[in-house]
Structure formats: structure tokens, C-alpha cells
Design an enzyme around this catalytic site. Sequence first.
Site, PDB file in Angstrom:
ATOM      1  N   LEU A  36      13.226 -19.203  -0.649  1.00 33.33           N
ATOM      2  CA  LEU A  36      12.756 -19.614  -1.963  1.00 33.33           C
ATOM      3  C   LEU A  36      13.198 -18.561  -2.960  1.00 33.33           C
ATOM      4  CD1 LEU A  36       9.090 -20.701  -1.140  1.00 33.33           C
ATOM      5  CD2 LEU A  36      11.064 -22.173  -1.510  1.00 33.33           C
TER       6      LEU A  36
ATOM      7  N   HIS B  87       2.072  11.570   7.027  1.00 32.71           N
ATOM      8  CA  HIS B  87       1.696  12.556   6.008  1.00 32.71           C
ATOM      9  C   HIS B  87       0.893  11.886   4.900  1.00 32.71           C
ATOM     10  CE1 HIS B  87       3.528  16.120   7.541  1.00 32.71           C
ATOM     11  NE2 HIS B  87       4.780  15.727   7.398  1.00 32.71           N
TER      12      HIS B  87
ATOM     13  N   ASN C 179      -8.254  -4.031   3.669  1.00 30.62           N
ATOM     14  CA  ASN C 179      -8.162  -5.483   3.835  1.00 30.62           C
ATOM     15  C   ASN C 179      -7.171  -5.861   4.916  1.00 30.62           C
ATOM     16  OD1 ASN C 179      -6.197  -4.462   1.850  1.00 30.62           O
ATOM     17  ND2 ASN C 179      -5.474  -6.566   1.804  1.00 30.62           N
TER      18      ASN C 179
ATOM     19  N   VAL D 120       9.084 -26.042   3.424  1.00 31.47           N
ATOM     20  CA  VAL D 120       9.991 -25.814   2.307  1.00 31.47           C
ATOM     21  C   VAL D 120      11.339 -26.368   2.691  1.00 31.47           C
ATOM     22  CG1 VAL D 120       8.817 -23.719   1.546  1.00 31.47           C
ATOM     23  CG2 VAL D 120      10.709 -23.542   3.151  1.00 31.47           C
TER      24      VAL D 120
ATOM     25  N   ASN E 153      16.255 -22.205   3.699  1.00 31.59           N
ATOM     26  CA  ASN E 153      15.762 -21.029   4.398  1.00 31.59           C
ATOM     27  C   ASN E 153      15.056 -20.050   3.483  1.00 31.59           C
ATOM     28  OD1 ASN E 153      16.803 -21.859   6.866  1.00 31.59           O
ATOM     29  ND2 ASN E 153      18.833 -21.064   6.364  1.00 31.59           N
TER      30      ASN E 153
ATOM     31  N   GLU F 175      12.859 -16.824  -6.628  1.00 31.65           N
ATOM     32  CA  GLU F 175      11.908 -16.699  -7.715  1.00 31.65           C
ATOM     33  C   GLU F 175      12.619 -16.670  -9.059  1.00 31.65           C
ATOM     34  OE1 GLU F 175       9.423 -13.349  -6.883  1.00 31.65           O
ATOM     35  OE2 GLU F 175       8.145 -14.515  -5.546  1.00 31.65           O
TER      36      GLU F 175
ATOM     37  N   ASP G 280       0.804  -1.216   0.000  1.00 31.90           N
ATOM     38  CA  ASP G 280       0.000   0.000   0.000  1.00 31.90           C
ATOM     39  C   ASP G 280       0.838   1.267   0.000  1.00 31.90           C
ATOM     40  OD1 ASP G 280      -2.197  -1.776   0.391  1.00 31.90           O
ATOM     41  OD2 ASP G 280      -1.783  -1.749   2.553  1.00 31.90           O
TER      42      ASP G 280
ATOM     43  N   GLU H  63       6.750  10.552   8.250  1.00 30.83           N
ATOM     44  CA  GLU H  63       6.495  10.690   6.816  1.00 30.83           C
ATOM     45  C   GLU H  63       5.320   9.821   6.379  1.00 30.83           C
ATOM     46  OE1 GLU H  63       7.814  13.151   5.580  1.00 30.83           O
ATOM     47  OE2 GLU H  63       9.418  13.429   7.050  1.00 30.83           O
TER      48      GLU H  63
END
Length: 413
Positions: free
Chosen positions: A405, A333, A388, A400, A403, A407, A280, A330
Site C-alpha cells: 500500500l 545501553h 504496551n 488488499v 503486495n 501512502e 520506541d 547498543e
Amino acid sequence: MIQVLLVTICLAAFPYQGSSIILESGKVNDYEVVYPQRLAPLPEGAVQQKYEDTMQYEFKVNGEPVVLHLEKNKGLFSKDYSEIHYSPDGRRITTHPLVEDHCYYRGHIRNDADSTASISACHGLKGHFKLRGETYLIEPMKISNSEAHAVYKYENVEKEDEAHKMCGVTQNWESYEPIKKASQLIVSTEFQRYMEIVIVVDHSMVKKYNGDSDKIKAWVYEMINTITESYSYLYIDIILSGLEIWSEKDLINVETSAENTLKSFGEWRAKDLIHRISHDNAQLLTATDFDGPTIGLAYVASMCDPKRSVGVVQDHSSVNRLVAITLAHEMAHNLGVRHDEGSCSCGSGYTCIMSPVINSEVIKYFSDCSYIQCREYISKENPPCILNKPLRTDTVSTPVSGNELLEAEKDYD
């Protein structure tokens, strides 16, 4: 069932009046040396986690015994938290660290209703706590094979630069409207909001910390852990969704002009970052010394805007909490909060987070004005991206190997 660890620590304190020591936060005078000793083991048959969900420490401050109660900040990271850095040949490398078993806590002092605490337990105890209106810092001492910690007040940290520092937001940036009285504002649990943020660390920060990515990460985690407490008073949860480190070079032109840097950063976020990481709000952390006394700048009332839901913050102090408060300032603001004026208050004798001037005082709280302005902005604009509630990291447990994954941005060797 959550395993609860009650740890009793006996801290034998020996004040060093008039002496000084070099700590991570700088040169400190008038500190106490304390030695944490675990006295209460886990119940027989219990499985010890690396970092327990709940911990209690007992120690003395100025000869007075206190009990510090800590709870793991389980909302610190998003469930899909990612970290990004770059290889020497420019490849972007994205990893998903297993952050469920992290070491960052919030808490309070038992029998002190106004007390608070923000602590990292990663390598000893590091952070701050408020006791009877006084704020203390604690951190491990740099002594080999020793459990020694230092406890001290921020006022005893020698200041490298006594000049006041300021936020770059001026009246030209802010839109002043009459502020409602608190009694005119209706607040309910419906006002709870959730801000997922990404911190971008520029190349000047990489140089400042000698390329030590672990140190940079710890610095950022501690900052976010600190501001989650401040924002809880505004009914806003702060969740770290990502950390991007410009390990090889800057991806924008980071200038001494905070305004130009902010503009460039916002444009980069809109065309690049926002398409890679769900978040966000984004904040740029830089070691670049901005022009004049400015140490931060952000757009006002801009939450959820692709280009304007951003801020830039100078890493201006060796005291993590001071940089964290600048970051909190900040971000506020972006949430429509303006600078405090004379009538604004966050308690007798306290300087508030939205003061336009950042001085050497320890700041922790938003003022009544900030609270009202934030509520008004959310009520009027209702920025949709913070509605949300994200899943916490402790709600997901996907097995997994290893430590991290990696991409697709990284070529496998």
C-alpha cells in the site's frame, strides 16, 4: 487450526577437511556440504502455506543425527509495519508490505535443552543453531541448480580484520551504581516489556549493497530475528515497526565521529521520524567506518526519550550475527545496561553481549549483571513507551490488492 508441517530433511554430509569456499559470510574452511531433501509431504487435502508456522528438519552434524524444530517468529513485525525509501527527486515513499507470511524462524534442537536456533527459510536455510554448546552456521552454497548447503563453525570463517572492535560508550557516558545481587531483585511476569524499533539504513549501506533493497531488507530482518532470541532472556519482546532506507542521500551528516553522528541522528528522530512512525527506539545502521575501534554508540538509560532513545551501529562484518549482537548491545545501553565487568557472567567460557570489546567469538547471551541492571532500570524508571503490548501481524488480516500500500507521500502515476 494452525497447519503444522513436519518436514524431514535428510542431509547427506560430506566434510571438506582443509578446503575452503567463498560464502556470503566470507571465506570458510572445514565445512560440511549437506543436501536438504523433503521426505514427508503434507497430509492429503492440506493447504500448503508458503512458509509453514512450524517446521522440523532432521540432519546429521559430525555424523550425529539431530532434529531441528523451528517455529515462525510471529512477533517479528508490528501490525502496522512500514518501509520507507526515497525517489530520485526526493519524494518519500512509504509502503506497508504484507509481512504475515514471512520466512524467519526461531527454534531448538530436539532433546538438547540448551540448544537454540535462528533461521531464515527464505531461500534455503540460513542462520545459526547451537548444539551441545557449539554454535554452527548454515547457509546455501552458491551452486546453480543445487540444493547444497554448507554447515560450519564461526571459528572456521577467515577473519578480514583481527583487530578488536569496541562500543564507544565509556565511563563518562555510564552512571555506575552498586549492582544488587540477583537474590535482592524480585522478578515477575509484570516485568515483560515490548520494544518497537525502527532501523534506519543510511546511504553508505545502499552503496555497499549496490542499491539492492531486497538484500538490505533481508540483512536487517535476519538481524532482528537474531536479537529477539537474546532479548527474550531479559523479558523484552523486540518488534520491528519500520525500516527506512536513505536510498538517494543521507538525511543527516553521517560522520566518522560516532558521537557526532549519534547526536545528529537523535535530533533528526525527534523532529522527523517520531512523528511519522509509531516506535520506541531507533537505530542507525551505517557502512561508515567510525574513528578508531568504535563500531557502535548509544545513550545510556534513555528509553522513550525523543532525542536519546537511539543508537548508531557500524555494519562491520559479513557475518550477520556479529552485527546483530552489536545492535543488541547498543539497544541495551538505551535500557540502562552498562558494560560488563570482571565478575559478570553468562556461562562458563562465554563472552557476553555487553562486553565492551567485540572480538571474533560468537556472542549470544546477556550476563547476570545485564539482567539485573535492566530490571533495576525498568523498576526505577518504568519507561512508559515499552509498557504496551502491540498486536502481532498474524492477528490482523485485511484484504488488499497487490503486495504493498502506498501512502500519500508518493504521487500516483
